[in-house]
Design a protein around this motif. Sequence first.
Motif, PDB file in Angstrom:
ATOM      1  N   HIS A 136       0.831  -1.203   0.000  1.00 26.19           N
ATOM      2  CA  HIS A 136       0.000   0.000   0.000  1.00 26.19           C
ATOM      3  C   HIS A 136       0.868   1.255   0.000  1.00 26.19           C
ATOM      4  O   HIS A 136       0.576   2.219  -0.718  1.00 26.19           O
ATOM      5  N   ALA A 137       1.920   1.250   0.791  1.00 30.07           N
ATOM      6  CA  ALA A 137       2.799   2.422   0.874  1.00 30.07           C
ATOM      7  C   ALA A 137       3.451   2.709  -0.473  1.00 30.07           C
ATOM      8  O   ALA A 137       3.515   3.865  -0.912  1.00 30.07           O
ATOM      9  N   ARG A 138       3.929   1.677  -1.135  1.00 30.40           N
ATOM     10  CA  ARG A 138       4.582   1.868  -2.431  1.00 30.40           C
ATOM     11  C   ARG A 138       3.593   2.350  -3.484  1.00 30.40           C
ATOM     12  O   ARG A 138       3.911   3.222  -4.293  1.00 30.40           O
ATOM     13  N   THR A 139       2.404   1.775  -3.470  1.00 29.91           N
ATOM     14  CA  THR A 139       1.383   2.199  -4.432  1.00 29.91           C
ATOM     15  C   THR A 139       1.013   3.659  -4.217  1.00 29.91           C
ATOM     16  O   THR A 139       0.872   4.432  -5.171  1.00 29.91           O
ATOM     17  N   ALA A 140       0.871   4.046  -2.953  1.00 32.75           N
ATOM     18  CA  ALA A 140       0.538   5.437  -2.640  1.00 32.75           C
ATOM     19  C   ALA A 140       1.642   6.381  -3.103  1.00 32.75           C
ATOM     20  O   ALA A 140       1.367   7.462  -3.638  1.00 32.75           O
ATOM     21  N   ALA A 141       2.895   5.964  -2.907  1.00 33.49           N
ATOM     22  CA  ALA A 141       4.015   6.806  -3.331  1.00 33.49           C
ATOM     23  C   ALA A 141       4.051   6.947  -4.848  1.00 33.49           C
ATOM     24  O   ALA A 141       4.306   8.035  -5.378  1.00 33.49           O
ATOM     25  N   ILE A 142       3.786   5.858  -5.558  1.00 36.31           N
ATOM     26  CA  ILE A 142       3.783   5.904  -7.027  1.00 36.31           C
ATOM     27  C   ILE A 142       2.650   6.794  -7.536  1.00 36.31           C
ATOM     28  O   ILE A 142       2.832   7.603  -8.455  1.00 36.31           O
ATOM     29  N   LEU A 143       1.481   6.657  -6.933  1.00 33.07           N
ATOM     30  CA  LEU A 143       0.349   7.487  -7.342  1.00 33.07           C
ATOM     31  C   LEU A 143       0.612   8.964  -7.069  1.00 33.07           C
ATOM     32  O   LEU A 143       0.073   9.836  -7.763  1.00 33.07           O
ATOM     33  N   SER A 144       1.456   9.241  -6.075  1.00 35.27           N
ATOM     34  CA  SER A 144       1.746  10.632  -5.719  1.00 35.27           C
ATOM     35  C   SER A 144       2.627  11.328  -6.737  1.00 35.27           C
ATOM     36  O   SER A 144       2.979  12.497  -6.553  1.00 35.27           O
ATOM     37  N   ILE A 145       2.999  10.619  -7.797  1.00 40.28           N
ATOM     38  CA  ILE A 145       3.660  11.303  -8.913  1.00 40.28           C
ATOM     39  C   ILE A 145       2.769  12.444  -9.389  1.00 40.28           C
ATOM     40  O   ILE A 145       3.251  13.507  -9.792  1.00 40.28           O
ATOM     41  N   ILE A 146       1.461  12.205  -9.325  1.00 40.25           N
ATOM     42  CA  ILE A 146       0.494  13.296  -9.494  1.00 40.25           C
ATOM     43  C   ILE A 146       0.077  13.719  -8.090  1.00 40.25           C
ATOM     44  O   ILE A 146      -0.582  12.945  -7.385  1.00 40.25           O
ATOM     45  N   PRO A 147       0.473  14.900  -7.632  1.00 43.50           N
ATOM     46  CA  PRO A 147       0.222  15.300  -6.245  1.00 43.50           C
ATOM     47  C   PRO A 147      -1.244  15.146  -5.850  1.00 43.50           C
ATOM     48  O   PRO A 147      -2.145  15.572  -6.574  1.00 43.50           O
ATOM     49  N   GLY A 148      -1.450  14.517  -4.716  1.00 41.33           N
ATOM     50  CA  GLY A 148      -2.794  14.342  -4.182  1.00 41.33           C
ATOM     51  C   GLY A 148      -3.370  12.963  -4.400  1.00 41.33           C
ATOM     52  O   GLY A 148      -4.180  12.497  -3.588  1.00 41.33           O
ATOM     53  N   LEU A 149      -2.954  12.273  -5.466  1.00 45.61           N
ATOM     54  CA  LEU A 149      -3.545  10.961  -5.756  1.00 45.61           C
ATOM     55  C   LEU A 149      -3.162   9.931  -4.700  1.00 45.61           C
ATOM     56  O   LEU A 149      -3.962   9.054  -4.360  1.00 45.61           O
ATOM     57  N   GLY A 150      -1.939  10.020  -4.197  1.00 47.13           N
ATOM     58  CA  GLY A 150      -1.533   9.101  -3.135  1.00 47.13           C
ATOM     59  C   GLY A 150      -2.352   9.298  -1.881  1.00 47.13           C
ATOM     60  O   GLY A 150      -2.715   8.333  -1.196  1.00 47.13           O
ATOM     61  N   GLN A 151      -2.673  10.547  -1.578  1.00 48.18           N
ATOM     62  CA  GLN A 151      -3.510  10.833  -0.412  1.00 48.18           C
ATOM     63  C   GLN A 151      -4.937  10.325  -0.637  1.00 48.18           C
ATOM     64  O   GLN A 151      -5.566   9.807   0.287  1.00 48.18           O
ATOM     65  N   PHE A 152      -5.436  10.480  -1.857  1.00 49.04           N
ATOM     66  CA  PHE A 152      -6.759   9.929  -2.169  1.00 49.04           C
ATOM     67  C   PHE A 152      -6.759   8.405  -1.991  1.00 49.04           C
ATOM     68  O   PHE A 152      -7.718   7.827  -1.477  1.00 49.04           O
ATOM     69  N   TYR A 153      -5.680   7.767  -2.419  1.00 53.30           N
ATOM     70  CA  TYR A 153      -5.556   6.315  -2.286  1.00 53.30           C
ATOM     71  C   TYR A 153      -5.538   5.905  -0.817  1.00 53.30           C
ATOM     72  O   TYR A 153      -6.047   4.836  -0.459  1.00 53.30           O
TER      73      TYR A 153
END
Length: 236
Positions: free
Chosen positions: A11-28
């Motif tokens: 989950h942590a890695r997926t959130a970090a990858i999604l945060s390439i677009i700011p905010g998406l990791g937080q949404f995840y």
Amino acid sequence: MDKAAKQTRTHARTAAILSIIPGLGQFYNKQIFKGIAFLVIAFLYITGFWNLFNMGFWGLFTLGTEVPRDNSIFLLAEGLIAVLILGIGLMFYWLNINDAYKNGEKIDNGLQPTKFSTGIKETFAKDYPYLLISPGLLLLIFTVIFPILFSFALAFTNYDLYHTAPAHLANWVGFNTFKQIFTVDIWRSTFFDVLGWTVIWTIVASTLSVAIGIFMAIVVHQKDLKFKRLWRTILV
């Protein structure tokens, strides 16, 4: 690290990858308000400074292409400001990814991610000193660091009386100016004269100030000296 341990950080890695677009990791991580905040700040940053980056980096690399439209000095200054603004943006970008990863780790460990309101309170509690000095730090960047960078960058151009706006443009010349200090007779003579007096002044001023300070400290420390408190007050 075994396979089970690696899977616990999915989950942590997926959130970090999604945060390439700011905010998406937080949404995840189901941090809706924080995700919106990061996304809005990123949007305002990009739209607000897009023209600065576009013109600034072009000017920094070219120093202008057409006279009298372009001013090399202004373009250089604008380019360096763009670099500083980009640096601040990259710090925010790293904060966005790090926040998503840290909260993702909490979810991997069976904990709840930090709430938006709780995060604000923790920031004020733990990082309050940094928040207080941040305005001064920004002022320091643009009043101290920027002039130093500008002077440093200017030394690698051929900017002089014959390469000034609006009639002429300056160009990047690398270390050519520094070579001329040692190859052009009048430049070499002037440089070493100024360097010599600078070294002498630095040594003499430092030596005298330290020597006089030590001497006065020894004198004031004498037991038989009258009005010792008065002299200490005056000298200190």
